[in-house]
Enzyme design. Structure first.
Site, short mmCIF file in Angstrom:
data_model
loop_
_atom_site.label_atom_id
_atom_site.label_comp_id
_atom_site.label_asym_id
_atom_site.label_seq_id
_atom_site.Cartn_x
_atom_site.Cartn_y
_atom_site.Cartn_z
N LYS A 196 -11.25 -92.82 9.74
CA LYS A 196 -10.14 -91.88 10.12
C LYS A 196 -10.34 -90.45 9.90
O LYS A 196 -9.76 -89.55 10.54
CB LYS A 196 -8.93 -92.50 9.57
N GLU A 203 -10.73 -84.26 15.84
CA GLU A 203 -9.39 -83.68 16.34
C GLU A 203 -9.36 -82.27 16.11
O GLU A 203 -8.84 -81.44 16.95
CB GLU A 203 -8.35 -84.48 15.53
#
Length: 331
Positions: A196, A203
Site C-alpha cells: 500500500k 499515486e
C-alpha cells in the site's frame, strides 16, 4: 462474523457500516461519543453495539477468536491502541491495523503480539470516502491462518469483480483469485502496508503528472507568449473529453473533471498539498534497495514546495485529494 472497530473517522465509520450491510456484527468505539452514535445510527439495525472504551469493546466481543480492527492515524495513537489491545486480548485473537502504518512497525508489532499468541494483520486499505458503496481495495499481510480466518470480513469490504474486464492469463496456476475480487494476501506481517505504501507513492506521481499537465495548458494564454500562439483553453472541457476513451482516463481524472466542472479556477483550494508519510517511506525503501524513483521523489518534493508559494498545479492536486479521500487543506 463479529468484529470490533476502533476509530470511526472517514473510513473507519464507513467500513463498519459496510460490514453490517453484508451481515456482519460490529462493536464500535471512537474517542468522540458523538461519532459512535452517528455510526451506530447508520449501521443496519441490530448489527451494531456501541462501546465506551477499548476495554469495553473487547469485553463485548463474544466470538471464540476476538477480532479488533484499528482504523487510526499512523504513529503514536495507533501504537498506543495496539499495545493496549496486547494487554486485553489472548491466544489466537487477531488485531488488524487498517490504517497507513509504517511497514517496519508492523513487523515489530507482529513479533510482540505473537509472544502472547495474538495474531497481527496489516491491511493497506484504498478506497477513501467512496469505499462504503464502491468497496475497498485491500492489500494485507499476516499469517495464513489469521488471514484465512478474517476472509469473510475482507470479502465483504472488497469491491468484487464488478464489470472490470478480466485480465488475459489470470487462469494460470499460481495466481490468487482473490486479487480479482479486490483483496490480496501479500505475505507475512508488514507486506500489506508495504504494498500500500508503494501504491501511494505511485499515486503521488500520477497526480503530479495530471497537475503539471493542466498547469501547462492553463498557462498557454500567458502574455509572455507570441499572440498567435496563445490558446485560451477550457480546463473543464479538456478533463471531460479525456475521460472518454483516452489512454489517461482514470478515477483520478474523473475527480479532476468533477472539481473543474464545479469551479475551473479552483479558488476554494490554496494549493498547499500535504503528504501523509507513505511517499517518504516509499523513497526511503527505494534508497535501501538502490532502486531509482525519480518521478516519486520529484512529486514528493513538489508537495514540499507547495507549502511555500503555490500555483495551479498544486490546486489540481488538492482537488484530487479532496475528491478521493475527503482530505481538507490545513488552514
Amino acid at each position: 462474523m463479529q468484529i470490533g472497530i476502533v476509530g470511526l473517522g472517514r473510513m473507519g465509520g464507513n467500513i463498519a457500516v459496510r460490514l453490517t450491510r453484508h451481515g456482519h456484527d460490529v462493536v464500535l468505539f471512537d474517542r468522540t461519543p458523538e461519532v459512535v452514535s452517528k455510526t451506530f445510527d447508520r449501521a443496519e439495525k441490530g448489527r451494531a453495539i456501541a462501546a465506551n472504551s477499548v476495554s469495553d469493546l473487547v469485553s463485548k466481543l463474544s466470538a471464540e477468536r476476538k477480532i479488533v480492527w484499528v482504523m487510526l492515524p499512523a504513529g503514536e495513537i495507533t501504537e498506543a491502541c495496539v499495545q493496549e489491545l496486547r494487554g486485553l486480548l489472548g491466544k489466537d485473537d487477531i488485531v488488524i491495523d487498517g490504517g497507513n502504518s509504517y511497514y517496519k512497525d508492523d513487523v515489530r508489532r507482529a513479533h510482540e503480539l505473537m509472544e502472547k499468541g495474538i495474531h497481527y494483520i496489516d491491511v493497506g486499505t484504498s478506497g477513501g470516502v467512496w469505499g462504503l458503496d464502491r468497496g475497498y481495495c485491500m492489500m494485507y499481510g499476516g499469517t495464513k491462518d489469521s488471514a484465512d480466518h478474517i476472509d469473510p470480513i475482507l470479502k465483504a469490504l472488497a469491491p468484487g469483480k464488478g464489470d472490470v474486464v478480466r485480465t488475459i492469463g489470470r487462469d494460470r496456476e499460481g495466481l490468487d483469485p482473490r486479487a480479482e475480487e479486490g483483496y490480496l494476501h501479500c505475505g507475512p506481517a508488514g507486506s500489506g502496508h508495504f504494498v500500500k505504501m508503494v501504491h501511494n507513492g505511485i499515486e503521488y506521481g500520477m497526480m503530479q503528472a495530471f497537475a503539471e499537465g493542466f498547469d501547462v495548458m492553463k498557462s498557454k494564454n500567458s502574455p509572455v507568449l507570441q499572440e498567435d500562439q496563445r490558446f485560451d483553453l477550457n480546463m473543464a472541457d479538456i478533463a471531460e473529453v479525456w475521460r472518454r476513451g483516452s489512454v489517461v482516463s482514470s478515477w483520478l481524472l474523473d475527480l479532476t473533471a468533477d472539481a473543474l466542472a464545479k469551479n475551473e479556477s479552483l479558488s476554494e483550494f490554496s494549493g498547499e498539498v500535504a503528504d501523509s508519510g507513505e511517499g517518504r517511506w516509499t523513497i526511503e525503501a527505494a534508497i535501501e534497495e538502490s532502486v531509482p524513483v525519480p518521478v516519486m521523489t520529484a512529486s514528493l518534493f513538489t508537495r514540499f514546495r507547495s507549502r511555500s508559494g503555490n500555483n495551479y498545479a498544486e490546486k489540481i492536486l488538492s482537488a484530487m485529494r479532496f475528491g478521493f479521500g475527503g482530505h481538507v487543506e490545513k488552514k
